[in-house]
Structures are given as C-alpha cells and as structure tokens.
Design an enzyme around this catalytic site. Structure first.
Site, PDB file in Angstrom:
ATOM      1  N   HIS A 190      -9.745   1.948   0.360  1.00  0.00           N
ATOM      2  CA  HIS A 190      -9.662   0.805   1.264  1.00  0.00           C
ATOM      3  C   HIS A 190     -10.760   0.845   2.325  1.00  0.00           C
ATOM      4  CE1 HIS A 190      -7.785  -2.500   3.377  1.00  0.00           C
ATOM      5  NE2 HIS A 190      -6.792  -2.530   2.514  1.00  0.00           N
ATOM      6  N   HIS A 226       0.793  -1.234   0.000  1.00  0.00           N
ATOM      7  CA  HIS A 226       0.000   0.000   0.000  1.00  0.00           C
ATOM      8  C   HIS A 226       0.825   1.284   0.000  1.00  0.00           C
ATOM      9  CE1 HIS A 226      -3.475  -2.475   0.206  1.00  0.00           C
ATOM     10  NE2 HIS A 226      -3.562  -2.626   1.509  1.00  0.00           N
ATOM     11  N   GLU A 228     -11.445  -3.901  -3.022  1.00  0.00           N
ATOM     12  CA  GLU A 228     -10.514  -2.870  -3.470  1.00  0.00           C
ATOM     13  C   GLU A 228     -10.299  -3.020  -4.971  1.00  0.00           C
ATOM     14  OE1 GLU A 228      -6.979  -3.597  -0.946  1.00  0.00           O
ATOM     15  OE2 GLU A 228      -8.424  -4.664   0.290  1.00  0.00           O
TER      16      GLU A 228
HETATM   17  C1  BGC Z   1      -4.356  -6.524   2.093  1.00  0.00           C
HETATM   18  C2  BGC Z   1      -4.265  -7.271   3.397  1.00  0.00           C
HETATM   19  C3  BGC Z   1      -3.888  -6.306   4.463  1.00  0.00           C
HETATM   20  C4  BGC Z   1      -4.939  -5.220   4.502  1.00  0.00           C
HETATM   21  C5  BGC Z   1      -4.653  -4.156   5.511  1.00  0.00           C
HETATM   22  C6  BGC Z   1      -5.422  -5.485   2.225  1.00  0.00           C
HETATM   23  O1  BGC Z   1      -5.552  -4.753   1.049  1.00  0.00           O
HETATM   24  O2  BGC Z   1      -4.594  -7.350   1.006  1.00  0.00           O
HETATM   25  O3  BGC Z   1      -3.320  -8.294   3.311  1.00  0.00           O
HETATM   26  O4  BGC Z   1      -3.796  -6.931   5.696  1.00  0.00           O
HETATM   27  O5  BGC Z   1      -5.034  -4.603   3.254  1.00  0.00           O
HETATM   28  O6  BGC Z   1      -3.413  -3.649   5.364  1.00  0.00           O
END
Ligand code: BGC
Length: 387
Positions: free
Chosen positions: A214, A140, A352
């Site tokens: 998210h 991210h 997402e």
């Molecule tokens: C990821 C997860 C992660 C979560 C929070 C999601 O987009 O795929 O693996 O734990 O985000 O960070």
C-alpha cells in the site's frame, strides 16, 4: 644483508595474494556492486518488541527502506531526469507514526487486502465473520492486519542485488480468518531500479488470501502538491463498479466512454471531478481495474505513471488480475508525515496490485481461496526510471 633481502622477498611472496584479493574486492565494490544491506534499530513496538529498518541500495544509488514492522516500505529514493535522488513515497519519520497510522502508508496488507462486504464470507458452507472496521465491511485484513505485525527478517541478497525476506505466520482465526497462514514477502531491489515484491503463503485449512503493498506515491516528492497532473495509463478495459460501501456490485464494466478509461496516457485529474456515479461514490478513483492479461498469471505491465516536472516514471508489473487505483481521496491534511509534511487530499496515489475486492463473495471473480497443499505465489514489480 643477504638474509634480510631473502626475508623481504619471502614476505612479499606471502602477502602478494592477500593484496591481490583485497584489490579484487575493492574493484568489485568500486564497479558499483551493491552496498551490504544496512540494518538500523527502528524502535519498540507497542508490545515492547524491537523493530528494525533495512536500507537496500543498488549499484545505481537507488535506495529503498523497509521495516519489519508491518512489512512497511518507508521510503523509495529514485533519480529524476537530472539524476537528482528524491523520495517518492509517503511515510513517517519514526515507528510511532506507523503504529498510529490508519491509512496503511507503505504497508504490506493482509490477510485480505481491500474490502470484504458485510465482513463475512463462506467456505464449503461454513460462515466466517470478520471485524467490521470500515462501515459494515472489513478493510485490509481487519482491526489488526498484517500491517501492524512484527515480521521475522532475513537478508537474502544475491548476485549483487539486496533482498529482504519477511515472514509472518497468522494464526488460525486471527481477525476471523480460518487456518494458520504462513506468509513470506521478499523485497528485492534490482540493479534495473525495480522494487520487486514476491508474496508466498501456505495454509493448514482452507482460507482466503489477497496480499498487496500500500505505498502512496508522489513522483515529484511527498508534499510537492497534488498528483492530478501525473499522467497514468492502466492496462485495463474493464473495472469493478462499487456500491456506496465501495463493495463491488459483481459487474465487470467496460471502461470505454467512462472516466475510468486510462488505456491511453491521461492525467489523473483530467476527469476526476466529473459528475460520474462511480467517481462520486469513491470521492475520486478508489476502484479495482480488471487487467488485460494475455498471459494469465504471467508478469505483465499493469500501469504506468509519469510525472511531468521531474520526468520520473513508475511502471507496475504484476501477476495479479487486478489493480486498485486510489487517489488519496480520504487524505485531509490531518496526517503529518516525514519532516512534518501534511498529507493532503490527492497528494499521492496508490496502485495496489491484487485479486478483486470482495472476491470470496463473488463466484464470477478469480478465486482467492487457498487450500492446504497449495502455494499462494504472486509477484509485483515497481520499476522506476526518468524521461
Ligand atoms: C482503499 C481506500 C482506503 C485506503 C486507505 C485503499 O486501498 O481502497 O478506500 O481509504 O486504502 O485505507
């Protein structure tokens, strides 16, 4: 006497148009055009800058709140089948919650959402090394991604629909990514109960971009238990299997005959505990689905979720080729969100929309490369209704 009658007549002639104008404005508001976007102070960021909260309300009374800290959607209030408005998004009561957040609740995620394997990629033979903030990988956007930045906000509402524009310029080599990237996200709350998110970006050097939102949804309301009974459908006949670091292996695997087949409406929990290699790796669903696109880059239905007790329905439409279903597998009750509610395992799901994870390292995946002169432009719509 006569003079005063004339005077009253003249005065009323003068005021009549004003009164008519006032009446027409009132009737427009009464007819349910939107309230003006409300703006409230949301507290100071760790470096002492003021952040704000913007409250968008449409003519049906649906309400979405967004802060310019991290481009975070802090709440989404939508009616259930009885018309009762309720918040369906996880979040925190104050800015401090978001500053301390490590699970990207509600956030605009960038410059590259999801994972980049071994925290590196190359463009034209030049290797770029990123921060490892998720095991050996980058997750991210790195240590300080777009979700921790203060965005410049502008009210761009039009035609009775509130809209908020957020702008952020990520500098060359920020978190290791090349190029100054000027990103804009426009959130529009339509009168069809859609939260429409449009992302655009330009760069002055070749770079990679993948932007998403998210939000964690629980259509019965955060804190109302797990989401295992929520019925979902995903318009995908393949998914991208992962390795133990949740990095795609590069395969596009058919969902048919696997617990990843959501082509027919199925409860999230129906197969989540199956002894399946991919489910074991993700501790549940934490995978990117390859969307069936009859219109490449067109806005198509990607997923639909329906919550049986409230009747709330969420449809996700996107121009993106992929969607990550994450079922809150890593939530463990240690985070206390709005109203002190503990966010427990599988208490929410995320859908997402995105290009596939680790695309910069897989030439068979749709490209996430952005060059100077090109414009990155994607749209995702979260549409709410009740049955
Ligand atoms: C990821 C997860 C992660 C979560 C929070 C999601 O987009 O795929 O693996 O734990 O985000 O960070």
């Amino acid at each position: 006497m006569r003079a005063s009658i004339r005077c009253i007549a003249m005065l009323s002639l003068f005021f009549m148009p004003i009164a008519a104008f006032a009446r027409s404005t009132q009737s427009k508001q009464a007819a349910g055009t939107t309230k003006p976007m409300e703006k409230k102070p949301f507290g100071a960021t760790p470096d002492g800058k003021a952040s704000d909260l913007y409250i968008l309300t449409n003519k049906n009374g649906m309400e979405v709140s967004i802060t310019n800290y991290g481009g975070i959607v802090t709440s989404i209030k939508v009616p259930d089948r009885n018309g009762k408005l309720g918040d369906v998004a996880l979040g925190y009561d104050t800015l401090d919650g978001y500053v301390g957040d490590k699970v990207y609740i509600g956030a605009t995620v960038g410059r590259y959402c999801n994972r980049i394997g071994h925290a590196e990629f190359s463009i034209d033979g030049a290797k770029y090394t990123l921060a490892k903030n998720n095991g050996d990988n980058t997750l991210h956007g790195g240590i300080k991604g777009f979700n921790k930045m203060l965005w410049e906000a502008r009210d761009v509402s039009k035609e009775g629909e509130p809209a908020l524009e957020l702008k952020y310029t990520s500098r060359d080599m920020e978190e290791g990514f090349p190029g100054n990237l000027a990103a804009t996200v426009v959130f529009t709350l339509t009168n069809k109960n859609e939260l429409k998110i449009e992302y655009t970006a330009t760069t002055d050097k070749k770079t990679v971009v993948n932007l998403t939102n998210h939000s964690y949804f629980n259509l019965a309301g955060p804190g109302s238990g797990d989401v295992l009974k929520t019925v979902i459908r995903i318009e995908a006949d393949k998914f991208t299997p992962v390795d133990s670091g949740l990095i795609p292996t590069g395969d596009l695997k058919k969902v048919q005959g696997t617990p990843f087949d959501f082509r027919k409406p199925t409860e999230i929990g129906a197969r989540i505990e199956q002894d399946d290699e991919q489910l074991n790796l993700g501790k549940g669903y934490d995978h990117n689905f390859v969307l069936i696109k009859n219109k490449p880059n067109g806005l198509t239905l990607a997923a639909r979720a329906e919550e049986p007790t409230t009747g709330r329905v969420l449809e996700v439409w996107t121009t993106e080729p992929g969607i990550q279903l994450y079922t809150g597998n890593f939530l463990d009750g240690s985070i206390h969100g709005k109203g002190g509610i503990a966010y427990t395992k599988r208490g929410a799901f995320c859908l997402e929309t995105q290009h596939f994870p680790d695309s910069p390292n897989h030439s068979n995946f749709p490209s996430t490369l952005l060059s100077p002169g090109q414009r990155y432009h994607t749209t995702t719509v979260y549409k709410f209704s009740a049955k």
